[in-house]
Design a protein around this motif. Structure first.
Motif, PDB file in Angstrom:
ATOM      1  N   LEU A 111      -3.318   2.272  -6.279  1.00 62.13           N
ATOM      2  CA  LEU A 111      -2.621   1.379  -5.155  1.00 62.13           C
ATOM      3  C   LEU A 111      -3.345   0.192  -4.869  1.00 62.13           C
ATOM      4  CD1 LEU A 111      -2.122   4.229  -2.505  1.00 62.13           C
ATOM      5  CD2 LEU A 111      -0.214   2.893  -3.756  1.00 62.13           C
ATOM      6  N   GLU A 112      -2.655  -0.917  -4.336  1.00 63.11           N
ATOM      7  CA  GLU A 112      -3.448  -1.863  -3.776  1.00 63.11           C
ATOM      8  C   GLU A 112      -3.672  -1.850  -2.400  1.00 63.11           C
ATOM      9  OE1 GLU A 112      -3.095  -5.860  -5.717  1.00 63.11           O
ATOM     10  OE2 GLU A 112      -1.138  -4.656  -6.511  1.00 63.11           O
ATOM     11  N   GLU A 163       8.753  -1.873   2.864  1.00 65.59           N
ATOM     12  CA  GLU A 163       9.704  -3.406   2.612  1.00 65.59           C
ATOM     13  C   GLU A 163       9.230  -3.049   0.883  1.00 65.59           C
ATOM     14  OE1 GLU A 163       8.826  -7.796   3.220  1.00 65.59           O
ATOM     15  OE2 GLU A 163       8.021  -6.548   4.719  1.00 65.59           O
ATOM     16  N   TYR A 164      10.560  -3.936   0.355  1.00 65.43           N
ATOM     17  CA  TYR A 164      10.885  -3.635  -0.978  1.00 65.43           C
ATOM     18  C   TYR A 164      10.667  -5.097  -1.485  1.00 65.43           C
ATOM     19  CZ  TYR A 164      11.941   1.195  -0.594  1.00 65.43           C
ATOM     20  OH  TYR A 164      11.724   2.568  -0.210  1.00 65.43           O
ATOM     21  N   LYS A 165       9.797  -5.748  -2.023  1.00 66.99           N
ATOM     22  CA  LYS A 165       9.686  -7.168  -2.387  1.00 66.99           C
ATOM     23  C   LYS A 165       9.294  -7.561  -3.876  1.00 66.99           C
ATOM     24  CE  LYS A 165       8.631 -10.099   1.536  1.00 66.99           C
ATOM     25  NZ  LYS A 165       7.686 -10.605   2.263  1.00 66.99           N
ATOM     26  N   ARG A 166       9.843  -8.182  -4.557  1.00 64.79           N
ATOM     27  CA  ARG A 166       9.623  -8.315  -5.945  1.00 64.79           C
ATOM     28  C   ARG A 166       9.219  -7.422  -6.767  1.00 64.79           C
ATOM     29  NH1 ARG A 166       6.530 -12.207  -3.285  1.00 64.79           N
ATOM     30  NH2 ARG A 166       7.810 -13.938  -2.628  1.00 64.79           N
ATOM     31  N   GLY A 167       9.705  -6.146  -6.821  1.00 65.35           N
ATOM     32  CA  GLY A 167       9.268  -5.140  -7.581  1.00 65.35           C
ATOM     33  C   GLY A 167       8.085  -4.451  -7.104  1.00 65.35           C
ATOM     34  N   LEU A 168       7.878  -4.546  -5.882  1.00 60.10           N
ATOM     35  CA  LEU A 168       6.762  -3.876  -5.098  1.00 60.10           C
ATOM     36  C   LEU A 168       7.090  -3.173  -3.850  1.00 60.10           C
ATOM     37  CD1 LEU A 168       3.765  -6.657  -5.486  1.00 60.10           C
ATOM     38  CD2 LEU A 168       3.747  -4.399  -6.793  1.00 60.10           C
ATOM     39  N   VAL A 169       6.447  -1.958  -3.582  1.00 58.10           N
ATOM     40  CA  VAL A 169       6.835  -1.357  -2.195  1.00 58.10           C
ATOM     41  C   VAL A 169       5.407  -1.701  -1.363  1.00 58.10           C
ATOM     42  CG1 VAL A 169       7.338   0.917  -0.948  1.00 58.10           C
ATOM     43  CG2 VAL A 169       7.917   0.355  -3.369  1.00 58.10           C
ATOM     44  N   TYR A 170       5.917  -2.309  -0.205  1.00 58.85           N
ATOM     45  CA  TYR A 170       4.765  -2.311   0.850  1.00 58.85           C
ATOM     46  C   TYR A 170       4.964  -1.368   1.936  1.00 58.85           C
ATOM     47  CZ  TYR A 170       4.199  -6.888  -1.378  1.00 58.85           C
ATOM     48  OH  TYR A 170       3.769  -8.047  -2.080  1.00 58.85           O
ATOM     49  N   ALA A 206       7.565   6.535  -5.332  1.00 63.34           N
ATOM     50  CA  ALA A 206       6.834   5.647  -4.803  1.00 63.34           C
ATOM     51  C   ALA A 206       5.636   6.291  -3.883  1.00 63.34           C
ATOM     52  CB  ALA A 206       7.704   4.793  -3.533  1.00 63.34           C
ATOM     53  N   TRP A 207       4.611   5.795  -3.952  1.00 61.97           N
ATOM     54  CA  TRP A 207       3.380   6.556  -3.383  1.00 61.97           C
ATOM     55  C   TRP A 207       3.749   6.790  -1.717  1.00 61.97           C
ATOM     56  CZ3 TRP A 207      -1.347   8.188  -4.444  1.00 61.97           C
ATOM     57  CH2 TRP A 207      -1.999   8.260  -5.734  1.00 61.97           C
ATOM     58  N   ASN A 208       4.447   5.805  -1.264  1.00 66.79           N
ATOM     59  CA  ASN A 208       4.618   5.974   0.181  1.00 66.79           C
ATOM     60  C   ASN A 208       5.465   7.212   0.520  1.00 66.79           C
ATOM     61  OD1 ASN A 208       6.892   4.552  -1.078  1.00 66.79           O
ATOM     62  ND2 ASN A 208       7.732   4.466   0.971  1.00 66.79           N
ATOM     63  N   ALA A 209       6.357   7.791  -0.394  1.00 63.69           N
ATOM     64  CA  ALA A 209       7.157   8.953  -0.164  1.00 63.69           C
ATOM     65  C   ALA A 209       6.391  10.031  -0.653  1.00 63.69           C
ATOM     66  CB  ALA A 209       8.338   8.731  -1.225  1.00 63.69           C
ATOM     67  N   GLU A 210       5.516  10.038  -1.361  1.00 62.22           N
ATOM     68  CA  GLU A 210       4.580  11.251  -1.773  1.00 62.22           C
ATOM     69  C   GLU A 210       3.685  11.299  -0.739  1.00 62.22           C
ATOM     70  OE1 GLU A 210       3.251  12.424  -5.350  1.00 62.22           O
ATOM     71  OE2 GLU A 210       4.927  11.073  -6.475  1.00 62.22           O
ATOM     72  N   ARG A 259       0.294  -1.408  -1.032  1.00 62.92           N
ATOM     73  CA  ARG A 259       1.422  -1.849  -2.146  1.00 62.92           C
ATOM     74  C   ARG A 259       1.174  -1.379  -3.086  1.00 62.92           C
ATOM     75  NH1 ARG A 259       0.592  -8.450  -3.345  1.00 62.92           N
ATOM     76  NH2 ARG A 259      -1.159  -8.090  -4.714  1.00 62.92           N
ATOM     77  N   CYS A 260       2.561  -0.932  -3.890  1.00 60.22           N
ATOM     78  CA  CYS A 260       2.395  -0.244  -5.150  1.00 60.22           C
ATOM     79  C   CYS A 260       3.730  -0.787  -6.023  1.00 60.22           C
ATOM     80  CB  CYS A 260       2.419   1.120  -5.110  1.00 60.22           C
ATOM     81  SG  CYS A 260       3.681   1.934  -4.372  1.00 60.22           S
TER      82      CYS A 260
END
Length: 143
Positions: free
Chosen positions: A13-14, A76-83, A104-108, A97-98
């Motif tokens: 993850l970032e 938020e979804y932007k340019r292929g990334l989930v924030y 998606a990491w956020n869901a898990e 972000r990932c």
């Protein structure tokens, strides 16, 4: 010695740094039943290259435990990334972000947090039930 928690997911993850520049830093992450462990990521090449794979991670880890976590939000979804943002009980917000690819990491993280909070609530209910049953039994013995 404690029993190691079950690992639910591993990957990168970032995380946005809390410094003045708020740079995105790649972290090796381990999601367990107890929380999210963040390790500094070491890439094989240029440290500044955010696309470089994480080949190793540092021994020191920052632990975001579910007992101190409130919620996962601000997706938020932007340019292929989930924030997304992890909100701690202290009010501190930690941004991540990932990639949008796969689950998606956020869901898990959110599902693991809900599972943890539900188990905590069930345990609290059981303890309360046992304690009132014990008090009732103790009160009957007094009579």
């Amino acid at each position: 010695m404690s029993i190691p928690a079950k690992v639910m997911r591993e990957g990168t993850l970032e995380k946005r740094s809390s410094g003045l520049l708020q740079l995105w830093k790649k972290k090796r992450c381990v999601l367990t039943e107890e929380g999210l462990r963040l390790h500094d990521c070491k890439s094989s090449g240029n440290e500044e290259d955010s696309d470089a794979p994480c080949v190793a991670f540092g021994p020191k880890a920052k632990e975001l435990r579910f007992e101190r976590m409130t919620t996962v939000d601000c997706v938020e979804y932007k340019r292929g990334l989930v924030y997304f943002t992890v909100v701690m009980a202290t009010g501190k917000e930690i941004d991540f972000r990932c990639s949008q690819e796969g689950t998606a990491w956020n869901a898990e993280i959110a599902l693991a947090l809900v599972r943890f909070k539900n188990l905590q609530a069930v345990q609290t209910g059981k303890n309360r039930h046992l304690s009132t049953a014990h008090l009732r039994t103790w009160g009957e013995q007094e009579l």
